[in-house]
Design a protein around this motif. Structure first.
Motif, mmCIF file in Angstrom:
data_model
loop_
_atom_site.group_PDB
_atom_site.id
_atom_site.type_symbol
_atom_site.label_atom_id
_atom_site.label_comp_id
_atom_site.label_asym_id
_atom_site.label_seq_id
_atom_site.Cartn_x
_atom_site.Cartn_y
_atom_site.Cartn_z
ATOM 1 N N LYS A 111 0.999 -1.025 0.459
ATOM 2 C CA LYS A 111 0.378 -0.173 0.205
ATOM 3 C C LYS A 111 1.131 1.586 -0.268
ATOM 4 N N LEU A 112 0.987 2.051 -0.810
ATOM 5 C CA LEU A 112 1.801 3.514 -1.031
ATOM 6 C C LEU A 112 0.762 4.405 -0.896
ATOM 7 N N LEU A 113 1.585 4.700 0.221
ATOM 8 C CA LEU A 113 1.609 6.377 0.747
ATOM 9 C C LEU A 113 2.165 7.897 0.310
ATOM 10 N N VAL A 114 1.789 8.607 -0.227
ATOM 11 C CA VAL A 114 2.324 9.699 -0.545
ATOM 12 C C VAL A 114 1.875 11.186 -0.220
ATOM 13 N N GLY A 115 2.932 11.676 0.407
ATOM 14 C CA GLY A 115 2.886 13.538 0.671
ATOM 15 C C GLY A 115 2.779 13.506 2.037
ATOM 16 N N GLY A 116 3.049 12.511 2.919
ATOM 17 C CA GLY A 116 3.485 12.932 4.221
ATOM 18 C C GLY A 116 4.616 13.789 4.685
ATOM 19 N N GLY A 117 4.085 13.896 6.346
ATOM 20 C CA GLY A 117 4.628 14.730 6.999
ATOM 21 C C GLY A 117 5.216 15.619 8.156
ATOM 22 N N LEU A 118 6.002 15.620 8.880
ATOM 23 C CA LEU A 118 5.561 16.310 10.022
ATOM 24 C C LEU A 118 6.126 18.015 9.838
ATOM 25 N N GLY A 119 7.626 18.315 10.047
ATOM 26 C CA GLY A 119 7.611 19.694 9.722
ATOM 27 C C GLY A 119 7.167 20.832 10.184
ATOM 28 N N THR A 120 6.891 21.585 10.248
ATOM 29 C CA THR A 120 6.771 23.152 11.380
ATOM 30 C C THR A 120 4.799 23.000 10.989
ATOM 31 N N VAL A 121 4.367 23.031 10.297
ATOM 32 C CA VAL A 121 2.856 21.916 9.802
ATOM 33 C C VAL A 121 3.030 21.091 9.386
ATOM 34 N N PRO A 122 2.280 19.597 10.182
ATOM 35 C CA PRO A 122 2.184 18.610 9.664
ATOM 36 C C PRO A 122 0.944 17.988 8.551
ATOM 37 N N HIS A 123 1.870 17.064 8.044
ATOM 38 C CA HIS A 123 0.861 16.592 7.025
ATOM 39 C C HIS A 123 0.599 15.208 7.240
ATOM 40 N N GLN A 124 -1.090 14.455 7.244
ATOM 41 C CA GLN A 124 -1.088 13.087 6.578
ATOM 42 C C GLN A 124 -0.940 13.188 5.364
ATOM 43 N N ALA A 125 -0.154 11.794 5.325
ATOM 44 C CA ALA A 125 0.502 11.041 3.497
ATOM 45 C C ALA A 125 -1.560 10.904 3.211
ATOM 46 N N LYS A 126 -1.284 11.216 1.850
ATOM 47 C CA LYS A 126 -2.246 10.774 1.018
ATOM 48 C C LYS A 126 -2.929 8.727 0.150
ATOM 49 N N LEU A 127 -3.609 8.554 -0.194
ATOM 50 C CA LEU A 127 -3.180 6.863 -0.278
ATOM 51 C C LEU A 127 -2.525 7.259 -1.496
ATOM 52 N N PHE A 128 -1.808 7.070 -2.081
ATOM 53 C CA PHE A 128 -1.970 7.125 -3.095
ATOM 54 C C PHE A 128 -1.963 5.660 -4.199
ATOM 55 N N ALA A 129 -1.292 4.217 -3.833
ATOM 56 C CA ALA A 129 -1.999 3.318 -4.012
ATOM 57 C C ALA A 129 -2.800 2.441 -4.296
ATOM 58 N N GLU A 130 -3.456 1.340 -3.612
ATOM 59 C CA GLU A 130 -3.849 0.472 -1.983
ATOM 60 C C GLU A 130 -2.988 -0.332 -2.394
ATOM 61 N N PHE A 131 -2.354 -0.663 -3.693
ATOM 62 C CA PHE A 131 -1.774 -1.947 -4.109
ATOM 63 C C PHE A 131 -0.974 -1.777 -4.588
ATOM 64 N N ILE A 132 0.934 -2.156 -5.021
ATOM 65 C CA ILE A 132 1.448 -1.986 -6.256
ATOM 66 C C ILE A 132 1.782 -3.153 -6.038
ATOM 67 N N PRO A 133 1.676 -4.122 -6.815
ATOM 68 C CA PRO A 133 3.225 -5.471 -6.384
ATOM 69 C C PRO A 133 4.116 -5.202 -7.059
ATOM 70 N N GLU A 134 4.790 -5.626 -5.461
ATOM 71 C CA GLU A 134 6.629 -6.213 -5.230
ATOM 72 C C GLU A 134 7.619 -5.648 -6.308
ATOM 73 N N GLU A 135 6.735 -5.706 -7.637
ATOM 74 C CA GLU A 135 8.623 -5.886 -9.030
ATOM 75 C C GLU A 135 7.794 -3.929 -9.382
ATOM 76 N N GLU A 136 6.891 -3.889 -9.296
ATOM 77 C CA GLU A 136 6.203 -1.851 -9.837
ATOM 78 C C GLU A 136 7.198 -0.694 -8.006
ATOM 79 N N LEU A 137 7.136 -1.472 -7.254
ATOM 80 C CA LEU A 137 7.941 -0.595 -5.961
ATOM 81 C C LEU A 137 8.990 0.403 -6.344
ATOM 82 N N LEU A 138 9.784 0.301 -6.853
ATOM 83 C CA LEU A 138 11.315 0.302 -6.696
ATOM 84 C C LEU A 138 10.836 1.644 -8.883
ATOM 85 N N PRO A 139 9.886 0.665 -9.674
ATOM 86 C CA PRO A 139 9.697 1.878 -10.701
ATOM 87 C C PRO A 139 9.309 3.240 -10.617
ATOM 88 N N VAL A 140 7.891 2.947 -9.631
ATOM 89 C CA VAL A 140 6.726 3.543 -9.438
ATOM 90 C C VAL A 140 7.440 4.677 -8.124
#
Lengths: 180, 751
Positions: B243-272
């Motif tokens: 399950k891939l999440l993107v765009g999260g971060g703490l820093g001064t103003v924290p952001h919860q990550a957004k769901l990028f994909a519910e499932f990407i197969p293992e072979e797609e992890l590095l290229p994505v």
């Protein structure tokens, strides 16, 4: 081994601890900065008393650090030379020993420590803080032992003493001096 | 600095990987060229950051010694290693430890480096790195060569790069994991290290791996990329992926990550991941570092458009064998234990051992084995302890240790029968502290001890809280013991204060002519669920009163919680107003002549930033009025939080903006300008305080002013609850910046 190449000599003078509060070294060392108490450029104070058997409280300088050190759970004042001094090994050892002895004497007289800690300048450790130029080996021991013995006899003034070298080859070359 | 510096290259020539050795040679040449003035200081600054060599407090060459600001006159004079960073000033060296994995041999080398180049102590960070402090820049090539000889790099440990890839420290031995994420974290970390697609970022980029969804694990929610292990059935067979999440971060103003994909197969992890990096490098902000993290790009584009762009980028990528070649070496199931482990039946009757075992020992998924957390006070470990731990790991573990984001070290694959002997050895080394993951195991960033950005002493506070809590440890209520405390020295969240039950971040306030160290109290963050919820600030309390804040909340929770109720649920139930009222009386600063200790920070006897003291009765009177107005602004921000919690989202946004406008007006009044109309306040603020850079933070520059302008610009726009939540955070930070600006203005009056 060319002993003249060896730099970064550290000396730790062991303390007789009599109820002193180690945390008190923090304000004392801050005062030393205010008062330019040492020859070196003094920068800041760092406290590591939460690390058991660690470096205690360090007065960080540019040329050297001074610390109320607790390595091996043995309190003492440590002079840790960082920049090169140059010259003969014995001269560098003398410089480090004198700096440590001076700091020990000063700390003993500070109100926070007076009567609560005593340093015996005849009981100390010599550490070479450079594993490449002075690995903890028999060769280094063979090369430095005569110079250390001569220093202890002539400069420290001990006629009978014991020298004990650390055995773990991973540790820095270190020799403990004790009056016999 | 070190006499042996010229000799390490030759001594280790046969042991360093060629590529790493070449990179270090280049860095050493850069050092020489900068010393000769042949490289611009900015270029060299970024170069050294990319090698993990960071600045440290007082490296501008000035330090307040408690009486006066002293110039630190170094032998190299005004030569710099970056803007406002003197050459000879000691710095921090970060050592990258992908997914926190270290071997005993590597621990021994870190011990050597700590002794020879630093203070004799290595510090474990909240990103599973090691850090060494007080290191001279000219020693760094030798230090790096010695690390390279045992397979460790400092490359891209700092700077606008992919930072250390983190992962759950019990991955592979965890009872609830979908599968072991270790090989994936390793593959991605080394694939992106030095990759051409990651060299043009406008800001840093952080990646984390979790083996399960519900535990804290890798804190996937607060990362630029968070990958959570998942298994899906494909063609009747289980298929590994993330399950891939993107765009999260703490820093001064924290952001919860957004769901990028519910499932990407293992072979797609590095290229994505590569495609995401390319989109970030291409479209991410470059000029304004305050909005340059991926979270801002995702927010700006929207997750749908971001997904589309990544998908488009992925389709363009030329195939790379590294994307999948590591997969063939990953075992499909748990490797069998090498030998059947004896399971301990009973334990010696030893209360100390039992206390330690209760929180520091985790029963592995592999029967008969345990993972042991070695608790490091404030994340610090001495050289001697590192060597002792290396010996212990060789004797009892499988030479596989993991640094943790809670600043501890986990030793895995310990036979349960060996636990008493292991505990005895850890204790002998001063490493047997109990209470891992409890209220005494406090996380703290370096803060004012060594960090240039620190405002208050996070480590000093952590040490004091530890001391007090340990004194009462045996009497602590079980639920209270389970609380987590996390402390940052400033708003930058390096101590993860947003994720704690009780979080604190350093700020300052003025009283009369003094500046007083404070901590904002942040409550209700959630560590579990990969950092599922962020806490909110409820008030700034003088540093010296924070232990009372902890006691109050501990007692409130002990006496008022319902059966099984978490602290977060308890805080939500009683409401933030009740929480704030519990500490209201602690917000007041006692006068200097009554309580001078409040005017210095924990562990530092110097009067707190007295270099910023203002003088003169007129200035004092004006300051009092300013403080009065700012207190009203603080109440408005808090009201905005309450409105938000009740679901009055639009009203909360309006209140937060009003607080910012009022604070800006209060600051303008110090400049002799009295304005009421919002558009006038904004215009005058921009002209007199922002464009003149008077309002600029020394490190964050115009960031907090931009929060104000943006809030005003979007005043009438429809806002999502998430945006309003951030707006409330931003309004609090804008207020903090107003306080800081007033302090600078007062100092300017004095000089």
């Amino acid at each position: 081994m060319n002993t003249e190449r060896i730099e970064h000599i550290c000396v730790k003078i062991f303390a007789d601890w009599n109820g002193a509060n180690a945390e008190a070294a923090v304000p004392v060392f801050h005062r030393w900065i205010q008062e330019d108490a040492c020859e070196e450029l003094l920068i800041d104070v760092v406290e590591y008393l939460h690390v058991e058997g660690g470096p205690g409280v360090i007065l960080v300088g540019h040329e050297a650090n001074y610390s109320l050190d607790f390595a091996g759970n043995r309190p003492g004042i440590l002079y840790n030379r960082k920049t090169a001094v140059g010259g003969r090994f014995s001269a560098k050892l003398t410089q480090a020993y004198e700096a440590a002895k001076g700091a020990a004497a000063r700390l003993e007289k500070e109100p926070e420590f007076e009567g609560r800690v005593r340093f015996d300048p005849r009981s100390f450790a010599i550490i070479v803080n450079d594993r490449l130029l002075a690995p903890n080996t028999d060769d280094t021991w063979g090369a430095l032992r005569p110079e250390i013995e001569q220093f202890v006899r002539e400069f420290v003034g001990l006629s009978a003493f014991t020298l004990r070298r650390s055995e773990d080859p991973r540790e820095r070359f270190a020799v403990e001096v004790r009056p016999a | 600095m070190k006499a042996s510096n010229p000799y390490w290259k030759e001594a280790l020539a046969e042991r360093m990987p060629q590529k790493l050795a070449g990179e270090i040679d280049t860095f050493e040449t850069d050092i020489a060229l900068r010393k000769q003035g042949k490289i611009d200081e900015r270029v060299f600054g970024e170069t050294r950051l990319r090698r993990g060599a960071y600045g440290q407090r007082y490296d501008s060459g000035q330090r307040f010694d408690g009486r006066t600001v002293r110039k630190l006159t170094y032998p190299c004079g005004d030569l710099t290693k970056g803007p406002h960073t003197l050459w000879d000033a000691p710095g921090m060296q970060r050592i990258k430890v992908p997914f926190g994995r270290v071997t005993p041999e590597q621990l021994e080398v870190v011990a050597e480096l700590a002794e020879e180049y630093s203070t004799g102590v290595a510090h474990v960070t909240t990103r599973q790195d090691f850090q060494l402090h007080f290191v001279h820049i000219e020693d760094t090539p030798s230090l790096m060569r010695r690390l390279a000889a045992v397979g460790v790099t400092t490359r891209e440990a700092c700077g606008n790069t992919v930072r250390n890839v983190t992962a759950c420290p019990i991955a592979g031995v965890c009872r609830t994991q979908a599968f072991d994420v270790t090989p994936y974290a390793k593959a991605l970390a080394y694939f992106l290290l030095g990759h051409p697609d990651t060299q043009e970022f406008g800001r840093k980029f952080k990646i984390a791996f979790s083996g399960c969804q519900d535990e804290a694990c890798g804190l996937a929610q607060m990362h630029d990329i968070g990958a959570v292990a998942a298994i899906r059935e494909v063609d009747g067979r289980p298929k590994r992926g993330f399950k891939l999440l993107v765009g999260g971060g703490l820093g001064t103003v924290p952001h919860q990550a957004k769901l990028f994909a519910e499932f990407i197969p293992e072979e797609e992890l590095l290229p994505v991941a590569q495609a995401i990096c390319r989109v970030f490098a291409r479209l991410g902000e470059k000029k304004n570092r305050n909005t340059a993290r991926l979270k801002f790009l995702v927010a700006k584009l929207g997750i749908e458009e971001f997904r589309r762009l990544v998908s488009e980028e992925r389709a363009k990528l030329a195939p790379d064998a590294r994307w999948t070649e590591y997969l063939k070496d990953i075992p499909g199931e748990d490797p069998p234990a090498e030998e059947p482990a004896l399971i301990a039946i009973g334990s010696p009757a030893n209360g100390e051992f039992e206390r330690w075992k209760a929180f520091n020992v985790y029963r592995q998924r592999q029967s008969g084995f345990a993972a042991v957390t070695v608790t490091l006070p404030l994340g610090d470990i001495s050289a001697a302890q590192l060597r002792a731990l290396a010996d212990i790991a060789r004797r009892y573990g499988r030479e596989d240790l993991r640094l943790t984001v809670e600043q501890n070290i986990v030793l895995r694959w310990v036979k349960e029968a060996d636990l008493p002997a292991l505990h005895a050895e850890l204790k002998a080394a001063g490493l047997g502290e109990p209470g891992a993951g409890t209220i005494t195991d406090i996380t703290a960033c370096p803060g004012t001890d060594t960090c240039k950005l620190g405002i208050a002493s996070s480590r000093g506070l952590a040490a004091e809280l530890r001391r007090r809590l340990f004194e009462r440890d045996s009497n602590l209520d079980a639920a209270v013991r389970g609380l987590r405390i996390k402390i940052s020295g400033c708003f930058n969240s390096c101590g993860h204060h947003h994720l704690a039950d009780l979080g604190f971040y350093g700020v300052s306030r003025n009283k009369d002519a003094y500046t007083v160290p404070h901590f904002q109290v942040v409550i209700g963050g959630q560590w579990r669920g990969n950092g599922a919820a962020y806490g909110l600030a409820i008030g700034a309390v003088p540093s010296k009163r924070i232990p009372v804040v902890v006691d109050r909340f501990a007692e409130l929770y002990r006496s008022g919680r319902m059966e099984g109720e978490s602290f977060q649920a308890y805080v939500t139930r009683i409401g933030k107003a009740a929480c704030k009222s519990a500490i209201e009386d602690l917000l007041e600063i006692p006068p200097h002549d009554e309580e001078p200790s409040y005017y210095s920070d924990w562990g530092d006897p110097r009067e707190f930033t007295t270099g910023d003291r203002s003088t003169g009765e007129g200035a004092g009177m004006l300051v009092s009025r300013f403080d009065f107005r700012m207190a009203a602004c603080e109440r408005e921000v808090f009201d905005a939080q309450l409105q938000f919690d009740k679901g009055a989202v639009e009203q909360a946004a309006s209140t937060a903006l009003q607080a910012m406008l009022a604070a800006a007006a209060a600051l303008l009044e110090l400049e002799g300008v009295t304005v009421d109309a919002p558009e006038r306040i904004v215009a005058e603020f921009r002209a007199r305080l922002y464009d003149t850079q008077l309002f600029w933070d020394p490190f964050a520059h115009g960031k907090f002013g931009q929060y104000f302008f943006q809030a005003y610009a979007e005043a009438r726009a429809q806002k999502t609850p998430e945006r309003v939540r951030r707006l409330i955070e931003e309004s609090q930070l804008f207020l903090e910046a107003c306080y800081a600006c007033r302090t600078r203005m007062a100092a300017a009056v004095k000089s």
